[in-house]
Design an enzyme around this catalytic site. Sequence first.
Site, PDB file in Angstrom:
ATOM      1  N   TYR A 169       0.854  -1.196   0.000  1.00 51.13           N
ATOM      2  CA  TYR A 169       0.000   0.000   0.000  1.00 51.13           C
ATOM      3  C   TYR A 169       0.885   1.240   0.000  1.00 51.13           C
ATOM      4  O   TYR A 169       1.863   1.308   0.748  1.00 51.13           O
ATOM      5  CB  TYR A 169      -0.886   0.023   1.256  1.00 51.13           C
ATOM      6  CG  TYR A 169      -1.665   1.311   1.404  1.00 51.13           C
ATOM      7  CD1 TYR A 169      -2.973   1.414   0.940  1.00 51.13           C
ATOM      8  CD2 TYR A 169      -1.071   2.437   1.980  1.00 51.13           C
ATOM      9  CE1 TYR A 169      -3.676   2.608   1.036  1.00 51.13           C
ATOM     10  CE2 TYR A 169      -1.771   3.644   2.082  1.00 51.13           C
ATOM     11  CZ  TYR A 169      -3.069   3.715   1.615  1.00 51.13           C
ATOM     12  OH  TYR A 169      -3.763   4.897   1.696  1.00 51.13           O
ATOM     13  N   GLU A 190      -3.243   7.415  -4.268  1.00 49.97           N
ATOM     14  CA  GLU A 190      -3.129   6.161  -3.516  1.00 49.97           C
ATOM     15  C   GLU A 190      -3.027   4.977  -4.471  1.00 49.97           C
ATOM     16  O   GLU A 190      -3.765   4.910  -5.456  1.00 49.97           O
ATOM     17  CB  GLU A 190      -4.372   5.995  -2.629  1.00 49.97           C
ATOM     18  CG  GLU A 190      -4.360   4.719  -1.800  1.00 49.97           C
ATOM     19  CD  GLU A 190      -5.710   4.462  -1.123  1.00 49.97           C
ATOM     20  OE1 GLU A 190      -5.848   4.819   0.048  1.00 49.97           O
ATOM     21  OE2 GLU A 190      -6.611   3.906  -1.783  1.00 49.97           O
TER      22      GLU A 190
END
Length: 382
Positions: free
Chosen positions: A101, A189
């Site tokens: 992530y 993101e």
Amino acid sequence: MDLFEYQGKLYFARYGIPVSPGGKADTVDEAVAAADAAGYPVVVKAQVQVGGRGKAGGIKLANDADEVRLHAGNILGMDIKGHVVKRVWVEHASDIAEEYYASFTLDRSAKQHLLMLSAQGGVEIEEVAARDPAAIVRLHIDPVDGLSVDAAHAAAEAARINPDAVDGVAEILVLLYRCYTEGDCDLAEINPLILKPTGEVHALDAKVSLDGNAAFRHPEWAEFAATEELDDRERLARDKDLQYIGLEGSVGIIANGAGLAMSTLDVVNQVGGRAANFLDIGGGANADVMAAALEVINFDESVRSIFINIFGGITRGEEVAKGIVEALSRVDLRAPMVIRLDGTNADEGRRILTEAGIPESRLISKPTMLEAAKAAVALATA
Ligand code: GDP
Ligand code: MN
């Protein structure tokens, strides 16, 4: 402005971040064409602005054209958490060794950019934060200094990213930081950021939110505005140049100035109500703006009462009053209004409202914000 995954990936690609080749499709036939071009196997991915598409059945692997037909047919029109899928993105499928992530956002209180990085990707980051907060590395970045390759490298090591992937992750972090800053994002993101069995690091998903304040230096963003998903209330408000945010409650709010609008929301909450919206008509609003604001609020079927909270400075009381009278002549307002009118020319405004002969059942005037909030909440919950 939030982008769809495919738009985010195309945005990433401009900055050299590796993404899979693919194409968007609004029909099953287009999906097959996109799959043929991307090369099998492919993944068919629902384009909706909500997370957890995979779990909801909105992401499917397809090995040939027949499977693309099947999955695209199922996914197009699917409802994912209240979002209907109108478009899919079909891309060449990747083999995954590991999922990470990575994101950049602005930490307003620290006045710095914030990198969040974790070796535990592919699940919602909130889940990781709750289960294993130490698994998320946070690095503040001074916008003047920027993010160096060395700092990105150190962050990847601190996050215990697989040593084979550290170089690739660091390289992508630097590119993503450039995309985030030069591309004027509020959020950039990648989840998951994957390590392939062959050693490359690659963006498999994209969540990008653009900072609307920077739109003036990005004429190319016009293409995103065309597909932007606003609810009908927000679209109408935008057409009328109003600062409007739709909320879930039943008290419609009109105030002049963002600060007063926020305080009005707080006071409505404090006396047990819930606001249906945030609407700032701004300083110096005239009768036209006031009338437009009432029209937008009237459009929202969940509104049970309308709380107009005006503290006149540059905004003048008689203009507010004229706007209300004007709105009443133009539209059939569903909900009763409660007004607190104070400041510049408030007396004149109240006189105009009285002389217009608006019945008490349509408009109640209260001298303070608190009393007006109580009256509006009482009407909304009656
Ligand atoms: P989200 O669930 O809405 O966040 O959608 P993602 O794009 O993140 O995809 C969810 C999951 O689907 C990923 O974490 C992967 O496990 C899987 N997935 C997506 N694309 C591929 C792919 O190309 N190959 C493989 N093997 N899995 C994929
Ligand atoms: Mn994802």
